[in-house]
Design a protein around this motif. Structure first.
Motif, short mmCIF file in Angstrom:
data_model
loop_
_atom_site.label_atom_id
_atom_site.label_comp_id
_atom_site.label_asym_id
_atom_site.label_seq_id
_atom_site.Cartn_x
_atom_site.Cartn_y
_atom_site.Cartn_z
N ALA A 24 23.08 34.25 31.10
CA ALA A 24 23.91 33.36 31.76
C ALA A 24 25.38 34.42 32.21
O ALA A 24 25.94 33.97 32.83
N SER A 25 26.04 34.21 30.53
CA SER A 25 27.33 35.18 30.85
C SER A 25 27.46 36.14 31.25
O SER A 25 27.88 36.06 32.53
N TYR A 26 26.39 37.46 31.02
CA TYR A 26 26.52 38.49 31.78
C TYR A 26 25.93 38.34 33.08
O TYR A 26 27.04 38.90 33.80
N GLY A 27 24.79 37.44 33.03
CA GLY A 27 24.40 37.54 34.43
C GLY A 27 25.56 36.67 35.41
O GLY A 27 25.98 37.36 37.36
N ALA A 28 26.27 35.81 35.12
CA ALA A 28 27.46 34.76 35.95
C ALA A 28 28.35 35.45 36.27
O ALA A 28 29.24 35.95 37.05
N ALA A 29 28.86 36.78 35.37
CA ALA A 29 30.11 37.66 35.62
C ALA A 29 29.73 38.60 36.43
O ALA A 29 30.90 38.48 37.09
N LYS A 30 28.22 39.41 36.45
CA LYS A 30 28.12 40.49 37.30
C LYS A 30 28.10 39.49 38.55
O LYS A 30 28.28 40.57 39.97
N ALA A 31 27.62 38.79 38.83
CA ALA A 31 27.10 37.38 40.11
C ALA A 31 28.84 37.31 40.51
O ALA A 31 28.91 37.62 42.35
N ALA A 32 29.78 37.11 40.37
CA ALA A 32 31.00 36.75 40.52
C ALA A 32 31.67 37.89 40.74
O ALA A 32 32.51 38.31 42.57
N THR B 46 41.58 43.17 29.96
CA THR B 46 41.39 42.26 30.33
C THR B 46 42.84 41.72 30.76
O THR B 46 43.27 40.02 30.81
N ILE B 47 44.17 42.25 30.11
CA ILE B 47 44.81 41.82 30.03
C ILE B 47 45.78 42.75 31.36
O ILE B 47 46.17 43.39 32.17
N GLY B 48 46.50 41.62 32.11
CA GLY B 48 47.01 41.88 33.45
C GLY B 48 48.68 42.53 33.08
O GLY B 48 48.65 43.77 34.49
N GLU B 49 49.01 42.28 32.68
CA GLU B 49 50.76 42.93 31.97
C GLU B 49 49.98 44.43 32.11
O GLU B 49 50.55 45.89 32.29
N ALA B 50 49.01 44.58 30.96
CA ALA B 50 48.50 46.24 30.91
C ALA B 50 47.74 46.78 31.88
O ALA B 50 48.29 48.01 32.12
N ALA B 51 47.33 45.78 32.46
CA ALA B 51 46.63 47.05 34.08
C ALA B 51 47.79 47.26 34.94
O ALA B 51 48.26 48.48 35.17
N ARG B 52 48.63 46.28 34.88
CA ARG B 52 49.93 46.92 35.55
C ARG B 52 50.20 48.11 35.23
O ARG B 52 51.06 48.72 36.32
N THR B 53 50.93 47.63 33.90
CA THR B 53 51.72 48.93 33.21
C THR B 53 51.11 50.38 33.47
O THR B 53 51.04 51.59 33.66
N GLY C 143 39.17 41.78 34.72
CA GLY C 143 38.66 43.55 34.04
C GLY C 143 39.01 44.61 35.59
O GLY C 143 39.89 44.67 35.70
N VAL C 144 37.88 43.41 36.35
CA VAL C 144 38.74 44.34 37.57
C VAL C 144 39.25 44.03 38.36
O VAL C 144 40.39 44.68 38.93
N VAL C 145 39.60 42.35 38.40
CA VAL C 145 40.33 41.57 39.44
C VAL C 145 41.91 42.42 38.69
O VAL C 145 42.61 42.72 39.59
N ALA D 55 35.18 35.01 27.51
CA ALA D 55 35.50 36.75 26.99
C ALA D 55 34.71 38.00 28.18
O ALA D 55 35.34 38.96 28.13
N VAL D 56 33.32 37.17 28.89
CA VAL D 56 32.87 37.68 28.95
C VAL D 56 32.89 38.14 30.65
O VAL D 56 32.90 38.94 30.89
N LEU D 57 33.41 37.14 31.28
CA LEU D 57 34.58 36.61 32.47
C LEU D 57 35.41 37.96 32.26
O LEU D 57 35.84 38.49 33.45
N GLU D 58 36.52 37.21 31.27
CA GLU D 58 37.45 38.48 31.46
C GLU D 58 37.21 39.77 31.65
O GLU D 58 37.93 40.47 32.50
N LEU D 59 36.48 39.76 30.47
CA LEU D 59 36.00 41.39 30.98
C LEU D 59 35.29 42.01 32.35
O LEU D 59 36.07 43.19 32.77
#
Length: 258
Positions: A153-161, A65-72, A117-119, A109-113
């Motif tokens: 609501a949160s999990y389904g919305a995150a997976k749909a997006a 969920t941390i962009g800088e960590a993913a880039r590293t 976390g994919v983006v 937090a669910v959207l971030e993960l």
């Protein structure tokens, strides 16, 4: 350094469940697997199993969920190996809750993960994949992203997006030599879910991982399973809202996991 001929495969959420199972299978296939997750001890357990089976892997402790960590993580992989052949973005999760118990922070937090976390990893790796004019991006969505479900609501919305995002990328990246595989599993039984109540048409982890591995190696554009649940979900998508709401409430009341 991985052997030159081995595909370089980076897998997030690789410390347990589907991610760990995929890592072991792809390592047996001959991939050098970069195991990415937050839990070092569990990552080391997976890496040890791969080594004992004659495979090749390494560990990268990272909060997706941390962009800088993913880039590293991506930068270090490229520094060591010079390329990424497969980017498997599996990290995800989220609990069920009634709307009155949800907060914006929990939904974020669910959207971030599940979404960012994919983006984060695609943003970090895409310039190299485009420069290579080849590679594969795999994302694990869920049948829960097809249509709204009770207390999801949160999990389904995150997976749909996530699924909409990946389908757009699949269309845009195909002419550039990059294949995109979108997976939409139903309920999968893992160590983390065994303590939960039984879910309808739940699939055992080994079976789910076998299906996903074959789909990844064949570079399928889309894979969803188990087929009875997929068929039901597709039918339910076609129903008018009022009828859908009544049916899904009835199914939820009758479900052993409700």
């Amino acid at each position: 350094m991985a052997e030159t001929g081995r595909p370089i495969t980076l897998i997030t959420g690789a410390s347990s469940g589907i991610g760990a199972a995929l890592a072991k299978r792809l390592a047996r296939h001959g991939d050098h697997v970069i195991l990415v997750a937050r839990r070092l001890r569990l990552l080391q357990d997976v890496a040890d199993e791969i080594t004992k089976a004659g495979g090749s892997s390494e560990i990268s402790v990272c909060d997706v969920t941390i962009g800088e960590a993913a880039r590293t993580c991506v930068t270090e992989t490229l520094r060591k190996h010079g390329r990424i052949d497969r980017l498997i973005l599996n990290a995800g999760g989220g609990g069920r809750a009634l709307p009155e118990n949800l907060t914006s922070e929990e939904i974020r937090a669910v959207l971030e993960l599940n979404l960012f976390g994919v983006v984060n990893f695609i943003e970090a790796a895409l310039p190299t994949l485009l420069q290579q004019s080849r590679g594969q991006i795999v994302a694990v969505g869920s049948i829960a992203g097809y249509r709204g479900l009770p207390r999801a609501a949160s999990y389904g919305a995150a997976k749909a997006a996530l699924m909409n995002y990946m389908e757009s990328l699949r269309i845009d990246l195909a002419p550039k030599g990059i294949s995109v595989t979108l997976a939409a599993p139903g309920f999968v039984v893992t160590k983390d879910t065994k303590k939960q109540r039984a879910k309808p048409m739940a699939m055992q982890l080994d079976r789910a991982a076998d299906i996903l591995t074959r789909s990844i190696l064949k570079k399928k554009r889309y894979v969803a399973f188990p087929w009875p649940l997929v068929w039901l979900a597709h039918v339910m998508r076609l129903l008018p809202a009022g009828l859908y709401d009544r049916l899904i409430r009835r199914l939820d009341r009758n479900s052993p996991g409700s």
